[in-house]
Design a protein around this motif. Structure first.
Motif, short mmCIF file in Angstrom:
data_model
loop_
_atom_site.label_atom_id
_atom_site.label_comp_id
_atom_site.label_asym_id
_atom_site.label_seq_id
_atom_site.Cartn_x
_atom_site.Cartn_y
_atom_site.Cartn_z
N VAL A 165 -6.53 4.90 -8.49
CA VAL A 165 -6.93 4.70 -7.09
C VAL A 165 -8.16 5.54 -6.76
O VAL A 165 -9.15 5.03 -6.20
CB VAL A 165 -5.77 5.05 -6.13
CG1 VAL A 165 -6.25 5.02 -4.68
CG2 VAL A 165 -4.61 4.08 -6.32
N VAL A 211 -11.68 3.61 -5.83
CA VAL A 211 -12.07 3.72 -4.42
C VAL A 211 -13.42 4.43 -4.29
O VAL A 211 -14.24 4.09 -3.42
CB VAL A 211 -10.98 4.46 -3.61
CG1 VAL A 211 -11.48 4.85 -2.23
CG2 VAL A 211 -9.74 3.57 -3.49
N CYS A 259 -7.28 -4.24 -6.24
CA CYS A 259 -7.94 -3.29 -5.34
C CYS A 259 -9.19 -3.91 -4.74
O CYS A 259 -10.09 -4.35 -5.46
CB CYS A 259 -8.32 -2.02 -6.09
SG CYS A 259 -9.11 -0.77 -5.03
N SER A 261 -12.26 -9.14 -5.10
CA SER A 261 -11.84 -8.49 -3.86
C SER A 261 -11.68 -9.49 -2.73
O SER A 261 -12.43 -10.47 -2.62
CB SER A 261 -12.89 -7.44 -3.46
OG SER A 261 -12.67 -6.94 -2.16
N THR A 308 -8.66 -1.30 6.10
CA THR A 308 -8.84 -0.83 4.73
C THR A 308 -7.89 0.32 4.41
O THR A 308 -7.35 0.98 5.31
CB THR A 308 -10.30 -0.38 4.51
OG1 THR A 308 -10.46 0.10 3.16
CG2 THR A 308 -10.67 0.75 5.45
N TYR A 309 -7.71 0.52 3.14
CA TYR A 309 -6.94 1.67 2.66
C TYR A 309 -7.55 2.97 3.16
O TYR A 309 -6.82 3.88 3.59
CB TYR A 309 -6.92 1.63 1.13
CG TYR A 309 -6.47 2.91 0.46
CD1 TYR A 309 -5.13 3.26 0.42
CD2 TYR A 309 -7.40 3.75 -0.16
CE1 TYR A 309 -4.73 4.44 -0.19
CE2 TYR A 309 -6.99 4.93 -0.78
CZ TYR A 309 -5.66 5.26 -0.79
OH TYR A 309 -5.26 6.41 -1.41
N TRP A 346 -0.85 5.37 3.11
CA TRP A 346 -2.02 5.85 2.37
C TRP A 346 -1.62 6.89 1.34
O TRP A 346 -2.05 6.85 0.19
CB TRP A 346 -3.02 6.43 3.38
CG TRP A 346 -4.22 7.09 2.80
CD1 TRP A 346 -5.39 6.50 2.39
CD2 TRP A 346 -4.39 8.49 2.56
NE1 TRP A 346 -6.28 7.44 1.92
CE2 TRP A 346 -5.69 8.68 2.01
CE3 TRP A 346 -3.58 9.61 2.76
CZ2 TRP A 346 -6.18 9.93 1.67
CZ3 TRP A 346 -4.07 10.86 2.40
CH2 TRP A 346 -5.36 11.00 1.87
N MET A 364 0.32 5.22 -1.59
CA MET A 364 -0.54 4.40 -2.43
C MET A 364 -1.46 5.24 -3.31
O MET A 364 -1.93 4.77 -4.36
CB MET A 364 -1.38 3.45 -1.57
CG MET A 364 -0.61 2.29 -0.99
SD MET A 364 -1.71 1.20 -0.05
CE MET A 364 -0.61 -0.20 0.24
N GLU A 366 -8.71 -5.36 3.48
CA GLU A 366 -9.38 -4.98 2.22
C GLU A 366 -8.37 -4.67 1.14
O GLU A 366 -8.53 -5.08 -0.01
CB GLU A 366 -10.28 -3.76 2.46
CG GLU A 366 -10.76 -3.06 1.18
CD GLU A 366 -9.74 -2.07 0.61
OE1 GLU A 366 -9.55 -2.09 -0.63
OE2 GLU A 366 -9.12 -1.32 1.39
N CYS A 367 -7.34 -3.91 1.47
CA CYS A 367 -6.40 -3.41 0.48
C CYS A 367 -5.50 -4.52 -0.04
O CYS A 367 -4.87 -5.24 0.75
CB CYS A 367 -5.56 -2.28 1.08
SG CYS A 367 -4.35 -1.61 -0.07
N HIS A 368 -5.42 -4.64 -1.36
CA HIS A 368 -4.63 -5.71 -1.96
C HIS A 368 -3.14 -5.38 -1.98
O HIS A 368 -2.34 -6.19 -2.44
CB HIS A 368 -5.15 -6.01 -3.36
CG HIS A 368 -6.50 -6.66 -3.36
ND1 HIS A 368 -7.02 -7.31 -4.46
CD2 HIS A 368 -7.43 -6.80 -2.38
CE1 HIS A 368 -8.22 -7.79 -4.16
NE2 HIS A 368 -8.49 -7.48 -2.91
#
Length: 224
Positions: A45, A49, A78, A99, A119-120, A154, A157, A193-195
């Motif tokens: 991650v 990121v 991601c 993405s 988003t994450y 968050w 993850m 955004e975050c899968h």
């Protein structure tokens, strides 16, 4: 060894434990076609990121492995891999939509108003990252970004165990959408955004009466 799939989706997964939550990108019941999942060595991650390009070669090698197994298209787990989209599509011999942010041009053409991105981590996803999806600078302001940083989701993850919980994620995402709408009341749809977020997409749709697009939407379009 190549299998005889008529159509199968290959998923380039982060090098962490996979959270097989119902409704997720990597849950077998989410799709009406087979999915094959391979972890990308070194794709953690933190470095994905951060946009660490040294991991791109492993994404390509893992993609090639999945292609040999018979997949007809590829995606990732991601959304920050939007930064690698050009290199991956150039190197791999099947379509790849790395993405969910690749949906941004479609949404920009479809909706005349503001499109909110959840988003994450909003500290890492910048408006300028939309250029990797083909959004020109003059349109970046149409995509306000709100993140889940410093929430329980968050934090979970970010760990190799990746054991975020559904109810907590729903609450964290709902709070993020409230913040988004308070600041940008003209938002007409939401793009995750975050899968990892898709299991909560239907909850957000019902709660806020807004369309939600995500990694599953991206995969469905890819496999149409």
């Amino acid at each position: 060894m190549q299998n005889n799939y008529s159509r199968a989706l290959g998923v380039l997964a982060l090098d962490i434990e996979q959270n097989l939550m119902r409704g997720s990108l990597i849950h077998k019941d989410t799709h009406d076609y087979p999915i094959l999942i391979e972890r990308v060595p070194g794709a953690f991650v933190k470095n994905v990121v951060a946009g660490d390009e040294t991991v791109i070669s492993n994404y390509i090698k893992t993609g090639e492995k999945l292609i040999k197994q018979g997949v007809s298209a590829l995606t990732t787990t991601c959304g920050f891999t939007i930064r690698f989209q050009k290199q991956l599509s150039s190197a791999l011999n099947v379509p790849i939509a790395a993405s969910s942010l690749l949906l941004a041009p479609y949404l920009a053409a479809t909706y005349k108003d503001t499109i909110g991105i959840i988003t994450y981590d909003s500290r890492s996803l910048k408006p300028s990252d939309l250029r990797y999806a083909g959004i020109e600078e003059g349109d970046w302001s149409r995509f306000p970004i709100i993140g889940l940083e410093n929430t329980q989701t968050w934090s979970a993850m970010a760990l190799p165990e990746n054991n975020f919980e559904f109810e907590i994620m729903k609450a964290d995402l709902s709070n993020a959408v409230v913040r988004l709408l308070d600041k940008y009341p003209n938002v007409k749809c939401i793009l995750f955004e975050c899968h990892g977020f898709p299991p909560a997409a239907e909850h957000i749709r019902k709660t806020f009466k807004l369309p939600v697009y995500d990694a599953v939407s991206n995969a469905k379009l890819l496999m149409t």
